[in-house]
Scaffold this active site. Structure first.
Site, short mmCIF file in Angstrom:
data_model
loop_
_atom_site.label_atom_id
_atom_site.label_comp_id
_atom_site.label_asym_id
_atom_site.label_seq_id
_atom_site.Cartn_x
_atom_site.Cartn_y
_atom_site.Cartn_z
N SER A 1 -7.60 -22.19 57.85
CA SER A 1 -6.75 -21.66 57.59
C SER A 1 -7.87 -20.47 58.47
O SER A 1 -8.78 -20.24 57.85
CB SER A 1 -5.47 -20.95 57.24
OG SER A 1 -4.59 -19.81 57.95
N TYR B 1 -2.84 -20.01 49.81
CA TYR B 1 -2.26 -20.95 50.32
C TYR B 1 -4.93 -20.79 50.91
O TYR B 1 -4.48 -21.58 51.33
CB TYR B 1 -1.66 -20.37 51.66
CG TYR B 1 -1.80 -20.83 52.98
CD1 TYR B 1 -1.61 -22.60 53.16
CD2 TYR B 1 -2.54 -19.89 53.73
CE1 TYR B 1 -1.52 -22.85 54.51
CE2 TYR B 1 -2.34 -19.87 55.51
CZ TYR B 1 -2.26 -21.62 55.18
OH TYR B 1 -2.41 -22.42 56.78
P1 NAD Z 1 4.99 -27.43 60.14
O1 NAD Z 1 5.31 -26.40 59.34
O2 NAD Z 1 5.06 -27.16 61.90
O3 NAD Z 1 4.27 -28.49 60.46
C1 NAD Z 1 3.93 -29.01 58.87
C2 NAD Z 1 3.86 -30.99 59.03
O4 NAD Z 1 3.38 -30.89 57.78
C3 NAD Z 1 5.23 -31.18 58.68
O5 NAD Z 1 4.74 -32.82 59.91
C4 NAD Z 1 5.58 -32.02 57.72
O6 NAD Z 1 6.05 -32.62 58.28
C5 NAD Z 1 3.94 -32.06 57.37
N1 NAD Z 1 4.00 -32.32 55.68
C6 NAD Z 1 4.11 -31.18 54.86
N2 NAD Z 1 3.91 -31.80 53.90
C7 NAD Z 1 3.47 -32.63 53.75
C8 NAD Z 1 2.94 -33.89 52.48
N3 NAD Z 1 3.55 -33.02 51.62
N4 NAD Z 1 2.70 -34.76 52.63
C9 NAD Z 1 2.38 -34.96 54.60
N5 NAD Z 1 3.12 -34.37 55.30
C10 NAD Z 1 3.87 -32.73 54.63
O7 NAD Z 1 3.59 -26.71 60.00
P2 NAD Z 1 1.84 -25.93 61.69
O8 NAD Z 1 2.15 -24.26 61.23
O9 NAD Z 1 2.20 -26.99 62.65
O10 NAD Z 1 1.31 -26.36 60.12
C11 NAD Z 1 -0.03 -27.79 60.53
C12 NAD Z 1 -1.06 -26.69 59.96
O11 NAD Z 1 -1.83 -26.12 60.58
C13 NAD Z 1 -0.91 -26.16 58.06
O12 NAD Z 1 -2.40 -27.39 57.34
C14 NAD Z 1 -1.63 -25.25 58.36
O13 NAD Z 1 -1.90 -24.43 56.89
C15 NAD Z 1 -2.16 -25.03 59.54
N6 NAD Z 1 -2.06 -23.48 60.01
C16 NAD Z 1 -1.11 -23.39 60.80
C17 NAD Z 1 -0.82 -21.77 61.11
C18 NAD Z 1 0.11 -20.91 61.90
O14 NAD Z 1 0.28 -20.34 62.30
N7 NAD Z 1 1.22 -21.98 62.00
C19 NAD Z 1 -2.06 -20.62 60.51
C20 NAD Z 1 -3.51 -21.17 60.40
C21 NAD Z 1 -2.93 -22.83 59.40
#
Ligand code: NAD
Length: 247
Positions: free
Chosen positions: A142, A156
């Site tokens: 991230s 985080y």
């Molecule tokens: P989201 O909440 O839309 O999706 C998260 C996914 O992870 C879901 O499929 C959920 O089932 C799964 N998940 C959560 N906890 C879990 C666990 N313990 N075991 C197995 N699966 C699990 O989130 P997103 O925004 O798509 O985020 C995906 C990745 O991108 C994450 O690592 C997040 O930290 C990173 N990220 C997101 C953003 C943003 O702004 N959306 C920014 C930087 C990084």
């Protein structure tokens, strides 16, 4: 020719789901891991199967080492190969200052975002090493790892910084075997994670701080991740790529 197999953790929603749909279009068969969102995972599986991919659904909490072992046993049985990993499952908690962080919150944050990701990568590397024809791993970090997320998500941010350092260490360890390991740092991306962080309008509110003046889409992250996995990125390993609209 058999299709390459890609495991995507957290594939039922957001960035993981977008990666799965694009990976199917690029010719991968898929292992779709998620925690409890069965409806979302089945929707993604239908989409990727319509695109010609075979999909194995693997509900498993990546913070549970036994569940990870079971997932890899299923992958061995179903495909007998693993060529790529998008290590994407991740969580945030509500915005908090460091003084409010509890041991339980920190434990869960690091169990899912760091220990789970490292255990999944280790199990994937063991399969890739046994196959002997390389492989590629993209760890989803991230922009917070660089920015620190003061007064909001400092736990985080620290967890994601650990992922960037792990990426460099693992890539050094396995580069000579043709296994490439990269991390990708999304900026502000419109997904459901912001609602889970207690702030559904966060992406909209903060998009003014992004030099491109908008949040990114999950599809924009998927394109970068699939490019890193592809042969077009064949001399890239140990690198961290920011995909953040300039943030
Ligand atoms: P989201 O909440 O839309 O999706 C998260 C996914 O992870 C879901 O499929 C959920 O089932 C799964 N998940 C959560 N906890 C879990 C666990 N313990 N075991 C197995 N699966 C699990 O989130 P997103 O925004 O798509 O985020 C995906 C990745 O991108 C994450 O690592 C997040 O930290 C990173 N990220 C997101 C953003 C943003 O702004 N959306 C920014 C930087 C990084």
């Amino acid at each position: 020719m058999t299709r390459p197999v890609c495991l995507i953790t957290g594939a039922s929603a957001g960035i993981g789901a977008a990666c799965a749909r694009l990976a199917a279009a690029r010719g991968y068969d898929l292992v779709l891991n998620y925690r409890t969102d069965h409806d979302g995972a089945h929707r993604v599986a239908s989409d990727v199967e319509r695109a010609g991919a075979h999909a194995l659904l693997c509900p498993a909490d990546v913070a549970d080492p036994d569940a990870i072992e079971d997932m890899f046993a299923q992958i061995d049985d179903e495909f007998g190969q693993l060529d790529a990993l998008i290590n994407n499952a991740g969580i945030v908690d509500h915005a908090a200052s460091v003084t409010e962080l509890t041991h339980a919150r920190l434990r869960r944050m690091f169990d899912v975002n760091v220990i789970g990701a490292i255990l999944v990568a280790g199990a994937a590397v063991r399969r890739m090493q046994a196959q002997g024809d390389g492989g590629a791993i993209v760890n989803i970090s991230s922009a917070a790892a660089r920015l620190g997320s003061a007064n909001e998500f400092v736990d985080y941010a620290a967890a994601k910084a650990a992922i960037d350092t792990f990426t460099k260490g693992l890539s050094d360890e396995v580069a000579a075997e043709g296994i490439r390991v990269m991390s990708l740092r999304p900026g502000l991306i419109e997904t459901g994670i912001h609602a889970k962080g207690g702030s559904p309008d966060r992406a909209m509110r903060l998009s003014g701080n992004v030099p491109m003046r908008r949040a990114g889409t999950a599809e924009e992250i998927a394109h970068a991740a699939l490019w890193l996995l592809s042969d077009e990125a064949s001399y890239i390993t140990g690198s961290t790529l920011d995909v953040s609209g300039g943030r």
